[in-house]
Scaffold this motif. Structure first.
Motif, PDB file in Angstrom:
ATOM      1  N   LEU A  63       0.877  -1.159   0.000  1.00 43.66           N
ATOM      2  CA  LEU A  63       0.000   0.000   0.000  1.00 43.66           C
ATOM      3  C   LEU A  63       0.916   1.211   0.000  1.00 43.66           C
ATOM      4  O   LEU A  63       1.732   1.380   0.901  1.00 43.66           O
ATOM      5  N   GLY A  84      -2.225  -0.947  -3.669  1.00 40.10           N
ATOM      6  CA  GLY A  84      -3.104   0.089  -3.162  1.00 40.10           C
ATOM      7  C   GLY A  84      -2.400   1.428  -3.196  1.00 40.10           C
ATOM      8  O   GLY A  84      -1.166   1.501  -3.171  1.00 40.10           O
ATOM      9  N   ALA A  98      -8.481  -0.593   3.308  1.00 37.09           N
ATOM     10  CA  ALA A  98      -7.419  -0.771   2.308  1.00 37.09           C
ATOM     11  C   ALA A  98      -6.539  -1.965   2.651  1.00 37.09           C
ATOM     12  O   ALA A  98      -6.240  -2.802   1.790  1.00 37.09           O
ATOM     13  N   CYS A 101      -8.441  -5.252   2.126  1.00 34.05           N
ATOM     14  CA  CYS A 101      -8.625  -5.481   0.693  1.00 34.05           C
ATOM     15  C   CYS A 101      -7.334  -6.018   0.073  1.00 34.05           C
ATOM     16  O   CYS A 101      -7.344  -7.027  -0.641  1.00 34.05           O
ATOM     17  N   ILE A 102      -6.216  -5.371   0.367  1.00 34.21           N
ATOM     18  CA  ILE A 102      -4.926  -5.772  -0.202  1.00 34.21           C
ATOM     19  C   ILE A 102      -4.507  -7.142   0.328  1.00 34.21           C
ATOM     20  O   ILE A 102      -4.064  -8.001  -0.432  1.00 34.21           O
ATOM     21  N   TRP A 108      -6.769  -1.592  -3.855  1.00 34.63           N
ATOM     22  CA  TRP A 108      -7.523  -0.527  -3.200  1.00 34.63           C
ATOM     23  C   TRP A 108      -7.013   0.828  -3.681  1.00 34.63           C
ATOM     24  O   TRP A 108      -5.813   1.099  -3.635  1.00 34.63           O
TER      25      TRP A 108
END
Length: 193
Positions: A63, A84, A98, A101-102, A108
């Motif tokens: 991310l 992300g 986030a 999701c990742i 994301w």
């Protein structure tokens, strides 16, 4: 959940330490430490393209944070392997979303970045792939068209007088039938990219 944070900015580090206190967090400024010591990390949070490239090459889910997020930067980071892209000062609830999701294999992005991507795709590719609509029922076709036009779930819900949760459910059904994972992939499929 285990998170490695490779951020050089002291202010962002402090902010992340405060809002992500529910997670197992490991701070380091060295990719080598992450690559060699933390192989079981769920998500790495970083803020520069050089770190991202090395981590992505070693199959870490990253991310990337930015103090001034923008479409061009998002595009560059995604092309280098980011999973992300987010605002470094977003609220805890968005960070948790986030990260989850990742961790679960998704991508994301900030909603305005997604909207910009959808608009760019629509401007660049004028012809729709109508064959995809054959696998959708009538309600799904309507929602798919709104997604293709760049509308958010909340806007679609308001226009159709449905709940946002219902729109998310319909969207998930569309993604499954079309064989995509998110709205950007759906728009690309609808534009035959």
């Amino acid at each position: 959940m285990k998170i490695a944070i490779n951020i050089k900015d002291r202010e962002i580090k402090n902010y992340l330490e405060e809002i992500l206190s529910d997670f197992n967090i490991y701070f380091t400024e060295y990719n080598g430490v992450i690559i060699n010591k933390f192989k079981s990390i769920d998500v790495v949070i970083c803020d520069n393209i050089d770190d991202l490239e090395e981590l992505a090459l070693n199959n870490f889910k990253c991310l990337v944070l930015s103090k001034n997020p923008n479409f061009v930067e998002a595009h560059n980071f995604l092309n280098k392997g980011a999973r992300g892209y987010a605002n470094a000062r977003m609220q805890k609830i968005h960070f948790v979303d986030a990260i989850n999701c990742i961790k679960n294999g998704g991508v994301w992005l900030l909603p305005d970045i997604v909207a910009n991507m959808v608009n760019l795709i629509n401007q660049s590719y004028k012809q729709d792939n109508f064959a995809i609509f054959n696998v959708l029922d009538e309600r799904e076709k309507i929602v798919a068209n709104y997604i293709k036009d760049g509308l958010s779930n909340s806007s679609i819900a308001e226009m159709l007088n449905l709940s946002e949760r219902t729109i998310k459910s319909i969207s998930s059904s569309i993604y499954q039938k079309v064989g995509v994972k998110n709205r950007i992939q759906l728009v690309m499929a609808l534009k035959n990219i």
